[in-house]
Design a protein around this motif. Structure first.
Motif, PDB file in Angstrom:
ATOM      1  N   ARG A 119      31.205  40.193  53.723  1.00  0.00           N
ATOM      2  CA  ARG A 119      31.326  41.506  53.079  1.00  0.00           C
ATOM      3  C   ARG A 119      32.764  41.792  52.646  1.00  0.00           C
ATOM      4  NH1 ARG A 119      27.412  41.499  56.863  1.00  0.00           N
ATOM      5  NH2 ARG A 119      25.454  42.517  56.386  1.00  0.00           N
ATOM      6  N   GLU A 120      33.694  41.122  53.321  1.00  0.00           N
ATOM      7  CA  GLU A 120      35.111  41.324  53.020  1.00  0.00           C
ATOM      8  C   GLU A 120      35.584  40.357  51.908  1.00  0.00           C
ATOM      9  OE1 GLU A 120      36.932  39.815  56.539  1.00  0.00           O
ATOM     10  OE2 GLU A 120      38.793  39.275  55.499  1.00  0.00           O
ATOM     11  N   VAL A 121      35.101  39.110  51.943  1.00  0.00           N
ATOM     12  CA  VAL A 121      35.662  38.093  51.049  1.00  0.00           C
ATOM     13  C   VAL A 121      34.922  37.978  49.716  1.00  0.00           C
ATOM     14  CG1 VAL A 121      36.252  35.637  50.846  1.00  0.00           C
ATOM     15  CG2 VAL A 121      36.410  36.755  53.073  1.00  0.00           C
ATOM     16  N   LEU A 122      33.605  38.129  49.757  1.00  0.00           N
ATOM     17  CA  LEU A 122      32.835  37.857  48.541  1.00  0.00           C
ATOM     18  C   LEU A 122      33.134  38.815  47.370  1.00  0.00           C
ATOM     19  CD1 LEU A 122      30.707  35.983  47.270  1.00  0.00           C
ATOM     20  CD2 LEU A 122      28.916  37.469  48.200  1.00  0.00           C
ATOM     21  N   PRO A 123      33.318  40.133  47.627  1.00  0.00           N
ATOM     22  CA  PRO A 123      33.466  41.049  46.481  1.00  0.00           C
ATOM     23  C   PRO A 123      34.564  40.660  45.495  1.00  0.00           C
ATOM     24  CG  PRO A 123      33.102  42.298  48.477  1.00  0.00           C
ATOM     25  CD  PRO A 123      33.269  40.867  48.903  1.00  0.00           C
ATOM     26  N   SER A 124      35.748  40.295  45.997  1.00  0.00           N
ATOM     27  CA  SER A 124      36.822  40.023  45.031  1.00  0.00           C
ATOM     28  C   SER A 124      36.521  38.751  44.230  1.00  0.00           C
ATOM     29  CB  SER A 124      38.178  39.922  45.734  1.00  0.00           C
ATOM     30  OG  SER A 124      38.127  38.891  46.689  1.00  0.00           O
ATOM     31  N   LEU A 125      35.792  37.813  44.852  1.00  0.00           N
ATOM     32  CA  LEU A 125      35.449  36.592  44.106  1.00  0.00           C
ATOM     33  C   LEU A 125      34.440  36.914  42.999  1.00  0.00           C
ATOM     34  CD1 LEU A 125      35.085  34.060  47.089  1.00  0.00           C
ATOM     35  CD2 LEU A 125      37.050  34.378  45.575  1.00  0.00           C
ATOM     36  N   VAL A 126      33.424  37.678  43.365  1.00  0.00           N
ATOM     37  CA  VAL A 126      32.395  38.026  42.379  1.00  0.00           C
ATOM     38  C   VAL A 126      33.018  38.844  41.246  1.00  0.00           C
ATOM     39  CG1 VAL A 126      30.253  39.322  42.014  1.00  0.00           C
ATOM     40  CG2 VAL A 126      30.514  37.917  44.066  1.00  0.00           C
ATOM     41  N   GLN A 127      33.896  39.781  41.617  1.00  0.00           N
ATOM     42  CA  GLN A 127      34.533  40.622  40.582  1.00  0.00           C
ATOM     43  C   GLN A 127      35.385  39.784  39.633  1.00  0.00           C
ATOM     44  OE1 GLN A 127      36.132  43.327  43.445  1.00  0.00           O
ATOM     45  NE2 GLN A 127      35.016  45.085  42.587  1.00  0.00           N
ATOM     46  N   ALA A 128      36.137  38.829  40.214  1.00  0.00           N
ATOM     47  CA  ALA A 128      37.007  38.001  39.366  1.00  0.00           C
ATOM     48  C   ALA A 128      36.180  37.168  38.394  1.00  0.00           C
ATOM     49  CB  ALA A 128      37.873  37.084  40.241  1.00  0.00           C
ATOM     50  N   VAL A 129      35.085  36.621  38.871  1.00  0.00           N
ATOM     51  CA  VAL A 129      34.253  35.784  38.001  1.00  0.00           C
ATOM     52  C   VAL A 129      33.576  36.649  36.937  1.00  0.00           C
ATOM     53  CG1 VAL A 129      32.276  34.203  37.919  1.00  0.00           C
ATOM     54  CG2 VAL A 129      33.936  34.022  39.782  1.00  0.00           C
ATOM     55  N   ALA A 130      33.123  37.829  37.359  1.00  0.00           N
ATOM     56  CA  ALA A 130      32.470  38.722  36.393  1.00  0.00           C
ATOM     57  C   ALA A 130      33.478  39.133  35.312  1.00  0.00           C
ATOM     58  CB  ALA A 130      31.909  39.953  37.102  1.00  0.00           C
ATOM     59  N   ALA A 131      34.710  39.439  35.717  1.00  0.00           N
ATOM     60  CA  ALA A 131      35.722  39.856  34.743  1.00  0.00           C
ATOM     61  C   ALA A 131      36.043  38.722  33.782  1.00  0.00           C
ATOM     62  CB  ALA A 131      36.986  40.310  35.474  1.00  0.00           C
ATOM     63  N   ASP A 132      36.036  37.500  34.306  1.00  0.00           N
ATOM     64  CA  ASP A 132      36.319  36.336  33.469  1.00  0.00           C
ATOM     65  C   ASP A 132      35.172  36.049  32.505  1.00  0.00           C
ATOM     66  OD1 ASP A 132      38.012  33.709  33.214  1.00  0.00           O
ATOM     67  OD2 ASP A 132      35.922  33.062  33.394  1.00  0.00           O
ATOM     68  N   GLY A 133      33.966  36.415  32.937  1.00  0.00           N
ATOM     69  CA  GLY A 133      32.793  36.199  32.073  1.00  0.00           C
ATOM     70  C   GLY A 133      32.166  34.827  32.202  1.00  0.00           C
ATOM     71  N   ALA A 134      32.688  34.003  33.122  1.00  0.00           N
ATOM     72  CA  ALA A 134      32.128  32.647  33.269  1.00  0.00           C
ATOM     73  C   ALA A 134      30.692  32.732  33.793  1.00  0.00           C
ATOM     74  CB  ALA A 134      32.986  31.836  34.238  1.00  0.00           C
TER      75      ALA A 134
END
Ligand code: PEP
Ligand code: CO
Length: 460
Positions: free
Chosen positions: A339-354
């Motif tokens: 719950r602590e680590v996954l959000p920033s990874l998902v957000q970064a990938v979503a922002a990148d659009g990959a």
């Protein structure tokens, strides 16, 4: 030529891909200390002349299926042994695993009402990364067990010495297993009308089996209704099943890599889907470089130490064309961290659009040693990590693309908890894994029911 299934020239890509600029110029971690380079070379040359286990067209179809997962239109169910063994390549053992996978898939398809892409961790999962290169018992130090493709589990100098001849056995056991899977899934056994038969040897004494039986009854009624309406679609009579394993032993994977005559692209024909493990996903490293060069759909394990920048670099390396279906991210954070680590990874990938498929491996971050010394996992931790995975994706509006788990079809006692409540004192009863603790059949079904409930109900 592999696109149409005919044999191809041996050794071609074997040398080509491994040439200048290839993975051989980079550091390949987790490779065995083979005692004799000459024998290894002879074995890989022989492997390079053997037929492909899978065809390029099948890999492409799987990429299409995974593209649907990436778009949020399907979910992935990937699972099987932590480490397959040569002794386990039997009809009974493979059938039990398939039965479990088919039952889980039915529960998920029915519960989530979306297509379920099915990938077995089987027909090639014979090599393991290890946290330590050696193992010490009673003052004796021997090489660690690295999977049946490398050495034997028995704690003796003879068994533990890496033997390249095992790579050939791994190939042949993969072929036998895949053949069984192809026969089971297309030869009538996977027909949805068999939905009760898969449960037969299991239902009486198991809460999960009974719950499944009720669901199978509902499916039966739906099938009778469809038949009464005159519908009998072929899709219900067979199952599309794909093979996968960790692409760890690069000499083996390279020897099975061939050029597809239709497209001129390279495919690793040892399995449909290959993944890179948490311990070998460094950049620049040989495993990532190997995966870059093949056109199969690939996965990468993503542990709790991964930063958004690491992940974006990996994504750029593995999927520069940004093709949906090419890359699956298999997160394995641990129940306490997700719950602590996954959000920033998902957000970064979503922002990148990959375009990526996000899949949860709720097993590998939750392993601990029981007081009795057995390596185990608590079923509640597994569910808790899954819960975190769904929460994060729901909150961020991204698609929870599915699960990657370790299970077996047998009634083993390797993970504690579950509706049959295995306690740590029970672990010795049937602790049979060659590596990590697997869910048994009822735990696997329990988990499928929980996951199915985590997807939004379809609006009728
Ligand atoms: C595995 O899947 O068996 C494994 C070793 O996983 P990870 O690379 O995530 O540790
Ligand atoms: Co494992």
């Amino acid at each position: 030529m592999i696109g149409d299934g005919s044999p191809q020239p041996a050794g071609q890509v074997h040398d080509q891909l491994a040439g200048r600029g290839g993975w051989r110029e980079l550091v390949a971690s987790q490779q065995p200390d083979w005692p004799d380079a000459g024998t290894l070379a002879a074995v890989t040359a022989e492997l390079a002349g053997l037929p492909p286990l899978v065809f390029a067209g099948e890999c492409d179809l799987l990429s299409e299926r995974l593209a649907a997962v990436t778009r949020g239109e399907a979910i992935l169910l990937q699972g099987g042994d932590c480490a397959e063994t040569f002794a386990g390549a039997t009809a009974g053992s493979v059938r039990a695993k398939l039965q479990t996978l088919l039952q889980m898939a039915v529960v998920l398809t029915y519960g989530a009402s979306v297509p379920v892409v099915k990938i077995g961790r089987l027909a090639g999962q014979f090599a393991k990364p290890r946290s330590r290169p050696t193992e010490v018992r009673d003052g004796v130090e021997l090489p660690a067990y690295r999977g049946d493709a490398v050495n034997g589990l028995e704690f003796s100098v003879r068994a533990r010495t890496p033997d390249p001849g095992r790579l050939l056995r791994a190939y042949h056991c993969s072929a036998v297993t895949l053949n069984l899977c192809r026969a089971f899934t297309t030869g009538g056994y996977a027909d949805l009308r068999q939905v009760h038969a898969w449960n037969q040897d299991f239902v009486a004494d198991s809460p999960a089996g009974q719950r499944y039986e009720r669901l199978a009854g509902e499916i039966d009624r739906a099938l009778s209704f469809m038949r009464a309406c005159g519908a009998d679609p072929a899709e219900l009579r067979s199952v599309e099943l794909y093979s996968s394993h960790e692409a760890l032993l690069l000499d083996y994977e390279q020897a099975l890599t061939r050029i597809d005559s239709r497209t001129g692209r390279s495919y690793d024909t040892s399995a449909h889907f290959l993944w890179i493990g948490e311990r070998t996903r460094d950049l620049p490293g040989a495993h990532v470089e190997f995966a870059r060069a093949i056109s199969n759909p690939v996965g990468v394990k993503v542990g709790p130490g991964t930063t958004p920048a690491d992940l974006l670099d990996l994504i750029r390396a593995l999927n520069p064309a940004r093709a949906a279906g090419r890359l699956t991210l298999i997160t394995r954070m641990g129940a306490g961290r997700i719950r602590e680590v996954l959000p920033s990874l998902v957000q970064a990938v979503a922002a990148d659009g990959a375009p990526v498929a996000w899949v949860c491996d709720p097993m590998h971050g939750n392993t601990y040693e029981a007081p009795s010394g057995y390596k185990t996992r608590h079923f509640d931790d597994v569910l808790d990590e899954l819960g975190g995975f769904f929460e994060v994706h729901r909150r961020l509006g991204t698609h929870p693309g599915g699960i990657h788990i370790e299970f077996t079809g047998d009634n083993v006692t390797e993970c504690v908890g579950g509706s049959h409540e295995i306690s740590s004192g029970d672990l010795h009863q049937r602790y049979e894994t060659a590596c990590d603790p697997r869910l048994n059949r009822s735990q696997a079904l329990d988990l499928a029911f929980t996951v199915a409930e985590s997807y939004p109900r379809p609006r009728g």
